[in-house]
Design a protein around this motif. Structure first.
Motif, mmCIF file in Angstrom:
data_model
loop_
_atom_site.group_PDB
_atom_site.id
_atom_site.type_symbol
_atom_site.label_atom_id
_atom_site.label_comp_id
_atom_site.label_asym_id
_atom_site.label_seq_id
_atom_site.Cartn_x
_atom_site.Cartn_y
_atom_site.Cartn_z
ATOM 1 N N LEU A 76 10.754 -8.125 7.902
ATOM 2 C CA LEU A 76 10.344 -9.455 8.356
ATOM 3 C C LEU A 76 9.568 -9.283 9.648
ATOM 4 C CD1 LEU A 76 13.665 -11.429 7.751
ATOM 5 C CD2 LEU A 76 11.743 -11.097 6.187
ATOM 6 N N THR A 80 4.120 -13.063 10.346
ATOM 7 C CA THR A 80 3.929 -13.440 8.945
ATOM 8 C C THR A 80 5.064 -14.321 8.422
ATOM 9 O OG1 THR A 80 5.036 -11.418 8.215
ATOM 10 C CG2 THR A 80 2.616 -11.333 8.436
ATOM 11 N N TYR A 83 4.877 -15.089 4.609
ATOM 12 C CA TYR A 83 5.198 -13.893 3.828
ATOM 13 C C TYR A 83 6.700 -13.635 3.859
ATOM 14 C CZ TYR A 83 5.885 -9.011 2.657
ATOM 15 O OH TYR A 83 6.361 -7.859 2.111
ATOM 16 N N ASN A 84 7.323 -13.812 5.012
ATOM 17 C CA ASN A 84 8.760 -13.565 5.138
ATOM 18 C C ASN A 84 9.555 -14.426 4.153
ATOM 19 O OD1 ASN A 84 8.130 -11.830 7.236
ATOM 20 N ND2 ASN A 84 8.744 -13.259 8.841
ATOM 21 N N TYR A 87 8.820 -13.215 0.586
ATOM 22 C CA TYR A 87 9.478 -11.926 0.368
ATOM 23 C C TYR A 87 10.960 -12.127 0.065
ATOM 24 C CZ TYR A 87 11.649 -7.450 1.349
ATOM 25 O OH TYR A 87 12.408 -6.315 1.256
ATOM 26 N N VAL A 88 11.618 -12.968 0.854
ATOM 27 C CA VAL A 88 13.050 -13.212 0.658
ATOM 28 C C VAL A 88 13.298 -13.880 -0.687
ATOM 29 C CG1 VAL A 88 14.985 -14.608 1.495
ATOM 30 C CG2 VAL A 88 13.680 -13.202 3.086
ATOM 31 N N PHE A 90 11.632 -13.658 -3.399
ATOM 32 C CA PHE A 90 11.409 -12.724 -4.499
ATOM 33 C C PHE A 90 12.438 -11.591 -4.489
ATOM 34 C CE2 PHE A 90 9.409 -8.855 -6.173
ATOM 35 C CZ PHE A 90 9.167 -9.286 -7.468
ATOM 36 N N THR A 91 12.622 -10.952 -3.365
ATOM 37 C CA THR A 91 13.452 -9.750 -3.279
ATOM 38 C C THR A 91 14.943 -10.052 -3.323
ATOM 39 O OG1 THR A 91 11.715 -8.733 -1.964
ATOM 40 C CG2 THR A 91 13.844 -7.645 -1.937
ATOM 41 N N TYR A 92 15.350 -11.181 -2.781
ATOM 42 C CA TYR A 92 16.768 -11.523 -2.708
ATOM 43 C C TYR A 92 17.107 -12.696 -3.617
ATOM 44 C CZ TYR A 92 17.195 -8.250 1.117
ATOM 45 O OH TYR A 92 17.200 -7.091 1.866
#
Length: 160
Positions: A76, A80, A83-84, A87-88, A90-92
């Motif tokens: 993170l 951004t 994006y953060n 990202y969370v 999608f990834t989590y």
């Protein structure tokens, strides 16, 4: 701070506990606390910490600090925020946990299971982070064998 009640509701739903996990958690509570909840802004800066003692620090030392200062594997960045959040999400997704390393103030590292979810607070996004200290496996009593001794054992068994 009235929005912290809503966040606490998210934290409770964030912790899914099975019967086995409950037994492990009860055992861990006998030894001390093993998890902490953090609230980050969209830039990854700490705004709240439920129990800074788990991180072996004080809350005043955490507030405003980037999570990457003590969980460097969580990418993170302050520059951004959009994006953060993406990202969370999608990834989590589905409250999945990832094993990362926690950097303690002493300089030591410890494995930690990390779960993150985006939440809405005051018409903006924040991140709710759960850090659960990973159990460090205790050896099974077997001795480690130096490489030279291991090679000798292999060559002896090859000769037989």
């Amino acid at each position: 701070m009235s929005h912290l009640r809503a966040i606490a509701g998210h934290a409770v739903s964030f912790t899914h506990v099975t019967r086995d996990e409950r037994r492990q958690k009860d055992a861990a509570n006998d030894q001390g606390r093993d998890q902490v909840f953090l609230i980050l802004d969209a830039r990854g800066l700490v705004k709240f910490c439920s129990d800074p003692r788990v991180l072996r620090t004080q809350e005043g030392e955490l507030l405003g600090k980037s999570i990457t200062a003590f969980v460097p594997g969580l990418p993170l960045r302050a520059t951004t925020p959009g994006y953060n959040i993406a990202y969370v999400r999608f990834t989590y997704a589905d409250d999945v946990r990832h094993r990362l390393m926690l950097k303690l103030p002493s300089g030591a590292s410890r494995p930690v299971d990390v779960a993150v979810r985006p939440i809405l607070v005051d018409r903006g996004h924040c991140l709710l982070v759960q850090l659960r200290l990973a159990r460090v496996a205790v050896g099974n009593g077997a001795q480690t064998v130096p490489l030279s001794r291991a090679q000798a054992v292999i060559s002896e068994s090859a000769e037989a």
